[in-house]
Design a protein around this motif. Structure first.
Motif, PDB file in Angstrom:
ATOM      1  N   ALA A  95       4.130  -1.367   1.309  1.00  0.00           N
ATOM      2  CA  ALA A  95       4.944  -2.492   2.123  1.00  0.00           C
ATOM      3  C   ALA A  95       3.929  -3.008   3.080  1.00  0.00           C
ATOM      4  O   ALA A  95       3.182  -2.169   3.604  1.00  0.00           O
ATOM      5  CB  ALA A  95       5.983  -1.748   2.527  1.00  0.00           C
ATOM      6  N   PHE A  96       4.103  -4.143   3.615  1.00  0.00           N
ATOM      7  CA  PHE A  96       3.392  -4.559   4.639  1.00  0.00           C
ATOM      8  C   PHE A  96       4.257  -5.532   5.480  1.00  0.00           C
ATOM      9  O   PHE A  96       5.025  -6.192   4.963  1.00  0.00           O
ATOM     10  CB  PHE A  96       1.946  -5.383   4.221  1.00  0.00           C
ATOM     11  CG  PHE A  96       2.401  -6.645   3.311  1.00  0.00           C
ATOM     12  CD1 PHE A  96       2.395  -7.812   3.989  1.00  0.00           C
ATOM     13  CD2 PHE A  96       2.260  -6.415   1.993  1.00  0.00           C
ATOM     14  CE1 PHE A  96       2.439  -9.319   3.276  1.00  0.00           C
ATOM     15  CE2 PHE A  96       2.668  -7.769   1.302  1.00  0.00           C
ATOM     16  CZ  PHE A  96       2.748  -9.082   1.842  1.00  0.00           C
ATOM     17  N   ASN A  97       3.913  -5.543   6.968  1.00  0.00           N
ATOM     18  CA  ASN A  97       4.409  -6.382   7.973  1.00  0.00           C
ATOM     19  C   ASN A  97       3.405  -6.936   8.593  1.00  0.00           C
ATOM     20  O   ASN A  97       2.748  -6.509   9.416  1.00  0.00           O
ATOM     21  CB  ASN A  97       5.352  -5.541   8.834  1.00  0.00           C
ATOM     22  CG  ASN A  97       6.218  -6.321   9.612  1.00  0.00           C
ATOM     23  OD1 ASN A  97       5.912  -7.522   9.749  1.00  0.00           O
ATOM     24  ND2 ASN A  97       7.212  -5.782  10.230  1.00  0.00           N
ATOM     25  N   GLY A  98       3.105  -8.473   8.418  1.00  0.00           N
ATOM     26  CA  GLY A  98       1.886  -8.908   8.863  1.00  0.00           C
ATOM     27  C   GLY A  98       0.874  -8.351   8.347  1.00  0.00           C
ATOM     28  O   GLY A  98       0.854  -8.134   6.945  1.00  0.00           O
ATOM     29  N   TYR A  99      -0.315  -8.118   8.873  1.00  0.00           N
ATOM     30  CA  TYR A  99      -1.418  -7.389   8.301  1.00  0.00           C
ATOM     31  C   TYR A  99      -1.407  -5.730   8.418  1.00  0.00           C
ATOM     32  O   TYR A  99      -2.473  -5.275   8.096  1.00  0.00           O
ATOM     33  CB  TYR A  99      -2.631  -8.032   8.649  1.00  0.00           C
ATOM     34  CG  TYR A  99      -2.800  -9.319   8.397  1.00  0.00           C
ATOM     35  CD1 TYR A  99      -3.227  -9.859   7.194  1.00  0.00           C
ATOM     36  CD2 TYR A  99      -2.639 -10.377   9.278  1.00  0.00           C
ATOM     37  CE1 TYR A  99      -3.159 -11.045   6.635  1.00  0.00           C
ATOM     38  CE2 TYR A  99      -2.778 -11.711   9.042  1.00  0.00           C
ATOM     39  CZ  TYR A  99      -3.245 -12.138   7.440  1.00  0.00           C
ATOM     40  OH  TYR A  99      -3.270 -13.374   7.580  1.00  0.00           O
ATOM     41  N   ASN A 100      -0.217  -5.330   8.802  1.00  0.00           N
ATOM     42  CA  ASN A 100      -0.008  -3.747   9.099  1.00  0.00           C
ATOM     43  C   ASN A 100       0.388  -3.454   7.518  1.00  0.00           C
ATOM     44  O   ASN A 100       1.490  -4.166   7.092  1.00  0.00           O
ATOM     45  CB  ASN A 100       0.676  -3.509  10.335  1.00  0.00           C
ATOM     46  CG  ASN A 100       0.251  -4.060  11.419  1.00  0.00           C
ATOM     47  OD1 ASN A 100      -0.824  -3.985  11.753  1.00  0.00           O
ATOM     48  ND2 ASN A 100       1.038  -4.728  12.386  1.00  0.00           N
ATOM     49  N   TYR A 101       0.279  -2.113   7.193  1.00  0.00           N
ATOM     50  CA  TYR A 101       0.747  -1.721   5.806  1.00  0.00           C
ATOM     51  C   TYR A 101       0.841  -0.265   5.994  1.00  0.00           C
ATOM     52  O   TYR A 101       0.374   0.421   6.638  1.00  0.00           O
ATOM     53  CB  TYR A 101      -0.390  -2.203   4.785  1.00  0.00           C
ATOM     54  CG  TYR A 101      -1.821  -1.571   4.848  1.00  0.00           C
ATOM     55  CD1 TYR A 101      -1.901  -0.170   4.100  1.00  0.00           C
ATOM     56  CD2 TYR A 101      -2.700  -2.379   5.347  1.00  0.00           C
ATOM     57  CE1 TYR A 101      -3.324   0.149   4.017  1.00  0.00           C
ATOM     58  CE2 TYR A 101      -3.962  -1.844   5.356  1.00  0.00           C
ATOM     59  CZ  TYR A 101      -4.049  -0.674   4.871  1.00  0.00           C
ATOM     60  OH  TYR A 101      -5.377   0.036   4.964  1.00  0.00           O
ATOM     61  N   GLN A 102       1.690   0.171   4.694  1.00  0.00           N
ATOM     62  CA  GLN A 102       1.958   1.447   4.357  1.00  0.00           C
ATOM     63  C   GLN A 102       2.104   1.865   3.000  1.00  0.00           C
ATOM     64  O   GLN A 102       2.641   0.946   2.362  1.00  0.00           O
ATOM     65  CB  GLN A 102       3.120   1.876   5.199  1.00  0.00           C
ATOM     66  CG  GLN A 102       3.778   3.228   5.250  1.00  0.00           C
ATOM     67  CD  GLN A 102       4.971   3.467   6.017  1.00  0.00           C
ATOM     68  OE1 GLN A 102       5.873   2.514   6.024  1.00  0.00           O
ATOM     69  NE2 GLN A 102       5.116   4.790   6.546  1.00  0.00           N
TER      70      GLN A 102
END
Length: 271
Positions: A216-223
């Protein structure tokens, strides 16, 4: 205390960018094109790309990481910066750069250089071999940092050569984006399906599968898989187990140390 990896891993930063550049200079002459990074006409940016269709969604995916993307770029042809750049139409055997440091392969450019065989091949092969033969995590990280940190420090001396290295790595990834690509950066691709076109192996420029599972990603942050996330500007030590990038608020701070302005020292935070 100021190491980005502090509190996350025992594999801490081993060297500085200056040390990496110093060793690189022992292998080859590096042209001093500018006096300091403040004189640089631009700073080439590493690639960040995402497919907005999949933003803030959790999907099954595979992450492919390229072995030493900057090292791969460093052994390709480099601009001959021993001669000042020309403003002209780019010809055969030449490379240009725009005002943002992006590579130009044709047309008019204000920064045009002749291409030459890379002077970095011996250095790259020596330290890539050191990395592969390392007996400890610290030794492996140290060799890897020599290969990567020298590229960053080139911005202080020769931003055109750094732009060529960063640009080559970026352009390779951009050329590999297909309909199943949902996220990528300078040395990795996250895909919804397997990529048999990416050669798996241990050599420079070959690939390895880094992650599989839910992404999953939100903007360029991911997990990945509800593991601790990769959030720009925050270390993994900020996050508790099970933190969800799609649901939970960002923690403001979870530092282990703080700076006491009165005494001018670092102190450990109370828990």
């Amino acid at each position: 205390i100021f190491d980005k990896a502090s509190g996350e891993t025992e594999d801490h930063q081993q060297i500085t960018g200056f040390e990496a550049y110093r060793v690189l200079s022992m292998y080859t002459h590096i042209n001093k094109v500018i006096e300091s990074k403040e004189d640089a006409p631009f700073s080439a940016k590493a690639l960040l790309w995402k497919n907005n269709k999949y933003e803030c969604k959790r999907v099954k995916a595979i992450s492919y990481d390229m072995n030493s993307a900057y090292s791969y770029a460093m052994i390709q042809d480099m601009p001959d910066t021993s001669v000042p750049p020309k403003q002209k139409v780019i010809g055969p055997g030449e490379i240009g750069f725009d005002v943002n440091g992006n590579r130009q392969l044709e047309g008019f450019s204000i920064y045009v250089f002749r291409l030459m065989e890379s002077p970095f091949k011996k250095f790259v092969r020596a330290y890539y071999e050191k990395k592969n033969k390392a007996k400890t995590k610290a030794e492996r990280r140290r060799a890897k940092e020599y290969l990567n940190f020298c590229v960053g420090f080139l911005q202080n001396r020769d931003p055109f050569t750094r732009a060529q290295i960063v640009g080559l790595a970026n352009d390779l990834i951009l050329s590999l984006i297909d309909e199943n690509t949902i996220y990528c950066n300078t040395d990795s691709i996250v895909s919804l399906k397997e990529r048999p076109d990416l050669k798996l192996g241990d050599d420079i420029g070959e690939w390895k599968i880094e992650h599989t599972g839910e992404f999953a990603f939100n903007g360029y942050n991911y997990q990945w898989n509800l593991d601790k996330p990769s959030i720009r500007g925050k270390t993994k030590s900020y996050f508790k187990e099970g933190w969800d990038i799609l649901k939970d608020e960002l923690p403001e701070c979870n530092n282990k140390y703080y700076f006491d302005k009165i005494r001018g020292i670092m102190l450990k935070c109370e828990t």
